[in-house]
Design a protein around this motif. Structure first.
Motif, PDB file in Angstrom:
ATOM      1  N   PRO A 232     116.825  69.624  18.500  1.00 24.87           N
ATOM      2  CA  PRO A 232     116.379  69.321  17.126  1.00 24.87           C
ATOM      3  C   PRO A 232     117.536  69.196  16.136  1.00 24.87           C
ATOM      4  O   PRO A 232     117.452  68.409  15.192  1.00 24.87           O
ATOM      5  CB  PRO A 232     115.482  70.517  16.778  1.00 24.87           C
ATOM      6  N   LEU A 233     118.617  69.968  16.355  1.00 18.63           N
ATOM      7  CA  LEU A 233     119.788  69.856  15.480  1.00 18.63           C
ATOM      8  C   LEU A 233     120.413  68.475  15.624  1.00 18.63           C
ATOM      9  O   LEU A 233     120.726  67.811  14.629  1.00 18.63           O
ATOM     10  CB  LEU A 233     120.807  70.938  15.832  1.00 18.63           C
ATOM     11  N   TRP A 234     120.578  68.026  16.867  1.00 17.73           N
ATOM     12  CA  TRP A 234     121.128  66.685  17.096  1.00 17.73           C
ATOM     13  C   TRP A 234     120.216  65.622  16.498  1.00 17.73           C
ATOM     14  O   TRP A 234     120.699  64.673  15.871  1.00 17.73           O
ATOM     15  CB  TRP A 234     121.279  66.441  18.601  1.00 17.73           C
ATOM     16  N   PHE A 235     118.907  65.777  16.671  1.00 17.50           N
ATOM     17  CA  PHE A 235     117.985  64.768  16.162  1.00 17.50           C
ATOM     18  C   PHE A 235     118.038  64.690  14.640  1.00 17.50           C
ATOM     19  O   PHE A 235     117.819  63.617  14.061  1.00 17.50           O
ATOM     20  CB  PHE A 235     116.553  65.070  16.614  1.00 17.50           C
ATOM     21  N   GLY A 236     118.334  65.822  13.990  1.00 15.06           N
ATOM     22  CA  GLY A 236     118.472  65.797  12.537  1.00 15.06           C
ATOM     23  C   GLY A 236     119.573  64.853  12.085  1.00 15.06           C
ATOM     24  O   GLY A 236     119.400  64.083  11.124  1.00 15.06           O
ATOM     25  N   ILE A 237     120.708  64.867  12.781  1.00 21.97           N
ATOM     26  CA  ILE A 237     121.815  63.963  12.430  1.00 21.97           C
ATOM     27  C   ILE A 237     121.451  62.530  12.814  1.00 21.97           C
ATOM     28  O   ILE A 237     121.763  61.580  12.080  1.00 21.97           O
ATOM     29  CB  ILE A 237     123.112  64.404  13.140  1.00 21.97           C
TER      30      ILE A 237
END
Length: 445
Positions: A372-377
């Motif tokens: 989810p952190l990667w998808f945020g970027i």
């Protein structure tokens, strides 16, 4: 009566293009598209909405909701700061000071847009504010010095989107709240991708300037050590202003809006120091700030109204749910979702895209094994792409207001930087460590 939301989206985009190509103001085009969409697709709206009674109420409420944001207060203040720097001799001094240092770099002062946008992105957190502020300072100066107009406009459009990627970022805050991902980690995760994108832009400028010598004016000037030392007199005051604004934010001493006010005060002080501050300079700066702010606000209002209509018609949710039923591989899934966001970026503003689609898309992403952190970027990149995607590309129309160029010319100039942004998205997709390194490193420490 059409009922398929996927067909509705195509029809709505077609209606919008018709209005935009008719040379109607952008804000008016967006509002008219929303009204026509409500009238045509009345049966798709919830029963609570009576078309002729509620269009006015919906428009009024969307205008209030779109502009009732404290974060937007920073926009006109940063624009005023840029206007003061532009109207006085400070912008000329800045470019004069940078000239010796960039003289040995292929592309020379064309790199100013990339560097300045990266710095202002860390101040404002807004792509519109970054584009407007830097554009006011650099475009005319680059034109006067004989640099390529197309490359100057394109680099400004591409680099201006860094306002969402380099923290602080409003989109990151919204995503963090909706997804329960640490906002602090999101801020850290955006730094390396932001630097990567800025580097890609600069490398492209270097390559183009090597291939096409006409994009940079011919200057056979050799600079001595005294020239470099003397240039610091022009650079130091401006960089001091940037450090004050940045330092006040990251030191926890001021909000971005308060820091913008400090920036205006500092710009006035510098204009007085350089003996270029007059009543006419301040008057023209205020008038141009009002014009630019109203133009941007009108577009925001139109996009907010259209976003509400799109939400009522169920277009965003229908597209997200349709993708979820396809059973795709992880990479194919992220490709389809990326294409979906680019299409949505043609009819919605960035915040609306995130709010409307995230409840449906995020569970699909997590089930596919994405962080989810990667998808945020990744999502921030998609929002950035929407800033330079017609017909609702805010940055494009901000640049049009500043430069007076036709939107078709700006689109052509922006295309290479749009493609470079897609290259950056591909890189973080195949090498997610670019996003995850700093959050993991800082957490480990």
């Amino acid at each position: 009566m059409i009922s398929d939301p996927l067909v509705l989206s195509i029809v709505l985009i077609f209606i919008m293009f018709v209005f935009l190509l008719s040379s109607i103001w952008i804000g008016v085009s967006l509002i008219l598209t929303g009204i026509v969409g409500m009238l045509i697709f009345e049966n798709n709206l919830p029963p609570v909405i009576s078309i002729f009674d509620k269009i006015g109420d919906l428009l009024a409420s969307s205008m209030y909701d779109s502009l009732n944001s404290w974060s937007l207060a920073a926009l006109p203040i940063f624009i005023l700061m840029g206007e003061i720097l532009y109207k006085s001799s400070i912008s000329t001094r800045l470019l004069n000071g940078l000239t010796p240092w960039l003289n040995f770099v292929p592309g020379k002062l064309l790199h100013v847009n990339v560097a300045a946008c990266s710095l202002f992105a860390a101040i404002s957190g807004s792509s519109s504010a970054t584009t407007a502020t830097v554009g006011k300072i650099t475009l005319d100066e680059l034109k006067k010095r004989g640099y390529s107009k197309s490359l100057a406009l394109g680099s400004l459009a591409g680099s201006g989107t860094l306002g969402f990627l380099i923290p602080p970022s409003l989109i990151m805050i919204i995503y963090g709240v909706l997804s329960n991902v640490s906002i602090g980690k999101l801020f850290m995760a955006g730094i390396l991708p932001g630097l990567l994108l800025a580097t890609l832009y600069s490398v492209y400028i270097m390559i183009v300037s090597r291939i096409d010598k006409s994009v940079v004016p011919e200057e056979n000037v050799k600079y001595t050590m005294n020239d470099y030392i003397h240039s610091l007199k022009d650079l130091f005051p401006v960089f001091s202003l940037i450090l004050v604004v940045l330092g006040s934010i990251y030191g926890g001493l001021a909000t971005p809006t308060e820091a913008a006010s400090l920036g205006v005060l500092g710009a006035v002080v510098l204009a007085v120091y350089f003996k270029s501050f007059t009543f006419d300079v301040m008057k023209n700066a205020l008038l141009n700030t009002i014009k630019t702010s109203i133009m941007i606000s009108f577009i925001i209002v139109g996009a907010g109204f259209l976003s509400q209509v799109v939400g009522f018609l169920g277009i965003a949710r229908a597209i997200s749910e349709f993708i979820g039923t396809l059973g795709l591989s992880p990479l194919m899934l992220i490709l389809i979702i990326g294409v979906m966001y680019i299409i949505l970026g043609m009819i919605l503003d960035g915040i609306s895209i995130v709010v409307m689609t995230l409840p449906i898309v995020l569970p699909i992403i997590v089930m596919a094994g994405f962080d989810p952190l990667w998808f945020g970027i990744f999502l921030v990149f998609m929002v950035e792409l929407s800033q330079i995607t017609p017909p609702v590309g805010f940055s494009l129309f901000v640049i049009q207001s500043i430069s007076g160029e036709k939107i078709e010319y700006i689109l052509k100039a922006t295309l290479p930087f749009f493609l470079l942004m897609i290259v950056a998205v591909v890189l973080i997709t195949f090498f997610p460590e670019i996003v995850q390194f700093l959050p993991k490193y800082m957490t480990a420490k």
